[in-house]
Enzyme design. Structure first.
Site, PDB file in Angstrom:
ATOM      1  N   LYS A 176      57.560   2.309  88.886  1.00 54.80           N
ATOM      2  CA  LYS A 176      58.866   2.154  88.238  1.00 54.80           C
ATOM      3  C   LYS A 176      59.437   0.757  88.473  1.00 54.80           C
ATOM      4  CE  LYS A 176      60.281   6.995  88.882  1.00 54.80           C
ATOM      5  NZ  LYS A 176      60.044   7.677  87.610  1.00 54.80           N
ATOM      6  N   HIS A 221      66.644  15.184  90.776  1.00 61.61           N
ATOM      7  CA  HIS A 221      65.238  15.325  90.413  1.00 61.61           C
ATOM      8  C   HIS A 221      64.563  16.388  91.282  1.00 61.61           C
ATOM      9  CE1 HIS A 221      61.074  14.053  89.761  1.00 61.61           C
ATOM     10  NE2 HIS A 221      61.511  13.333  88.751  1.00 61.61           N
ATOM     11  N   ASP A 263      66.077   9.115  98.409  1.00 59.56           N
ATOM     12  CA  ASP A 263      65.125   8.907  97.320  1.00 59.56           C
ATOM     13  C   ASP A 263      65.529   7.618  96.614  1.00 59.56           C
ATOM     14  OD1 ASP A 263      63.603   8.824  95.065  1.00 59.56           O
ATOM     15  OD2 ASP A 263      64.374  10.674  94.192  1.00 59.56           O
ATOM     16  N   CYS A 309      63.703  16.430  84.731  1.00 53.64           N
ATOM     17  CA  CYS A 309      63.292  16.993  86.015  1.00 53.64           C
ATOM     18  C   CYS A 309      64.480  17.454  86.855  1.00 53.64           C
ATOM     19  CB  CYS A 309      62.432  16.032  86.844  1.00 53.64           C
ATOM     20  SG  CYS A 309      60.888  15.601  86.054  1.00 53.64           S
ATOM     21  N   GLN A 345      64.793   5.513  91.689  1.00 52.26           N
ATOM     22  CA  GLN A 345      65.539   4.838  90.629  1.00 52.26           C
ATOM     23  C   GLN A 345      66.372   3.674  91.158  1.00 52.26           C
ATOM     24  OE1 GLN A 345      64.811   5.311  87.676  1.00 52.26           O
ATOM     25  NE2 GLN A 345      63.980   7.375  87.592  1.00 52.26           N
TER      26      GLN A 345
END
Lengths: 408, 142
Positions: free
Chosen positions: A223, A119, A197, A361, A200
């Site tokens: 999310k 991303h 990150d 992205c 997700q």
């Protein structure tokens, strides 16, 4: 395992759109009634600013706001609540790490190790960090499978002064869970820090920052059933202590003087200038409670089951190419052969199915999977195998003519 | 209103067998690149105009059916036209996708997109190439 039909009743978006098949939860999840009610309750019964009011409501909300740090710390198993910084979302968390890390720890010629398949939010802040510090960006090579290659990764440390590794825990496009514990151990072995990150990952898998032994973790509330506009930066306390804030203003300083000297508040408040997203924090706390009640082991297992079931059905179709066989985290990436992804998605939309197409992205991903546009179907706790069956029936019948017809 | 069958045929024909899809490496041509920031559509248009008249228009890139077919049809429509005539055609096209009254006769095969306005999320696909053509006309008209 949990009762999905019971879960579905907790989500007003599902109740209000009973025929919609929403397979775009990797973009943003639906929110349960309890989270929505928490946000509304703040505005209707508890509207106030925090840490500033000399009155009961402000005192009570301030305490709930502060206590949510403990909830989040427990959820990701941080050592202490002071390691939880409230931000505007994963992107803002990643930028804080990249910008401030660059300032404090990066020198000319140091290497920032990241990945081409991820991303933009994982990569662009580090481009800027490199620009500011004179550090160099290098990419971990990925095999065509899109799986993380630990051997190739460790080779990146040979003869290079890698200062920081910046990678996601779960790939945003392919939904693979990367072996983060080993990735972190290898980084540390070579004297590098690791910034993860978790946008997700945190919604889908049990997160334990101490077990993984990672230095930073960024994630977004929206999310993972919580409100938008609020996110978290987890940082190892001693690292946060050494870093400066990006923003300055009210709420982050204890004292300041005409000679321009500032005494900042302690970590994490020093990072949180300005009135924060109070209702967002309270809503995120409620979202975490909801997930904890389901059990993150169950959430992870269910995401894996849905992705596995979906992929096994798609593999039986001769008009589909799947790009992430064996994906774990509720994400299925595919194309209908001979049909441009956006044309297919336009047809799905007409059939009441919401997916995302594009490069998600991750604009450099095409070099790995060989196509520059895919359909991404992403599922969460409220999706069902029945929805997958209905979607697969639509995919089976998808033709270019039908796609064109959907705009006629 | 154009018949649905005919519209489908026009769109598929221009998508599968575009008349004008090729990169031009000719210094006399001006080119404009236009890409969507929200999807993958990514188109470059090449134009040659002389004495206020469009001699040739070509395009290349990656696009969905709507993007490819609309660009190809518009290339056909403006080729051989004066810059001002071409501008007028494009204006009628914009009116159509904006759900305003428009001159059907001016748009010929582009009438295939007369219901595009119903798909708000696809209007962008149907204007990416057109905007590049418009930019080039304005460039020549300076």
């Amino acid at each position: 395992m949990f009762d999905v039909e019971k879960i579905r009743k907790d989500f007003p978006m599902i109740m209000n759109h009973p025929d919609l098949i929403y397979f775009d939860s990797a973009a943003t999840s639906f929110k349960p009634r309890s989270v929505i009610d928490t946000v509304i309750d703040y505005y209707e019964h508890n509207n106030c600013n925090i840490h500033r009011g000399d009155y009961d409501i402000s005192f009570a909300v301030s305490k709930r706001y502060d206590d949510t740090r403990k909830t989040i710390a427990r959820f990701i198993n941080a050592k202490r609540p002071e390691e939880i910084v409230y931000t505007y979302g994963a992107t803002s968390s990643l930028n804080i790490v990249a910008i401030n890390f660059a300032k404090k720890f990066l020198n000319k010629g140091d290497v920032i190790l990241t990945s081409e398949v991820e991303h933009a939010s994982d990569v662009l802040p580090w481009f800027k960090a490199a620009e500011q510090s004179g550090a160099i960006i290098k990419y971990v090579p990925f095999p065509k499978s899109g799986r993380f290659d630990l051997e190739a990764y460790e080779k990146c440390f040979e003869n290079e002064n890698v200062k920081i590794v910046a990678l996601p825990h779960v790939s945003n496009v392919l939904g693979f869970i990367y072996p983060m514990k080993q990735i972190a151990a290898i980084a540390h072995k070579h004297g590098a820090y690791i910034a993860v990150d978790g946008a997700q990952a945190v919604p889908h898998i049990k997160m334990d920052v101490q077990d993984l032994d990672i230095d930073f973790l960024s994630f977004s509330s929206h999310k993972m059933l919580g409100p938008a506009g609020i996110g978290v930066l987890y940082g190892r306390y001693e690292l946060l202590e050494q870093m400066d804030p990006v923003f300055y203003g009210g709420g982050s300083n204890a004292r300041f003087y005409p000679d321009c000297s500032i005494i900042l508040k302690n970590t994490p408040e020093k990072f949180e200038a300005g009135t924060p997203d109070i209702e967002g924090v309270l809503g995120l706390g409620k979202a975490i409670e909801y997930l904890e009640e389901l059990g993150m082991d169950n959430v992870e297992e269910y995401g894996k089951q849905l992705a596995g079931y979906f992929i096994s059905k798609l593999e039986k179709l001769d008009n589909v190419t799947v790009y992430n066989h064996g994906a774990e985290a509720g994400i299925v990436t595919f194309n209908v052969n001979g049909i441009f992804a956006q044309d297919a998605a336009g047809y799905f939309n007409k059939q009441g199915i919401a997916v995302r197409t594009g490069n998600h992205c991750a604009k450099m991903l095409d070099q790995i999977i060989g196509v520059n546009e895919t359909i991404r179907a992403s599922m969460y706790i409220y999706n069902t195998k029945d929805e997958i069956d209905r979607f697969v029936d639509v995919i089976k019948e998808t033709t270019l003519e039908k796609c064109v017809d959907s705009i006629l | 209103m154009m018949d649905k069958e005919i519209k489908r045929e026009i769109m598929l024909d221009h998508y599968n067998h575009p008349n004008n899809k090729q990169t031009v490496n000719d210094e006399r041509y001006k080119s404009v690149h236009n890409a969507s920031d929200s999807c993958i559509d990514d188109i470059t248009v090449f134009m040659l105009a002389e004495d206020g008249k469009i001699k040739d228009v070509k395009f290349d890139g990656i696009g969905c059916t709507i993007c490819t077919a609309s660009t190809d049809i518009m290339c056909d429509l403006v080729t051989g036209k004066d810059l001002s005539e071409a501008k007028a055609i494009i204006n009628e096209y914009y009116k159509m996708v904006d759900e305003k009254p428009f001159d059907e006769d001016a748009l010929e095969e582009a009438n295939a997109f007369d219901t595009l306005y119903q798909q708000a999320n696809r209007i962008k696909c149907g204007t990416i190439g057109i905007r590049a053509i418009e930019d080039l006309i304005n460039e020549y008209d300076k």
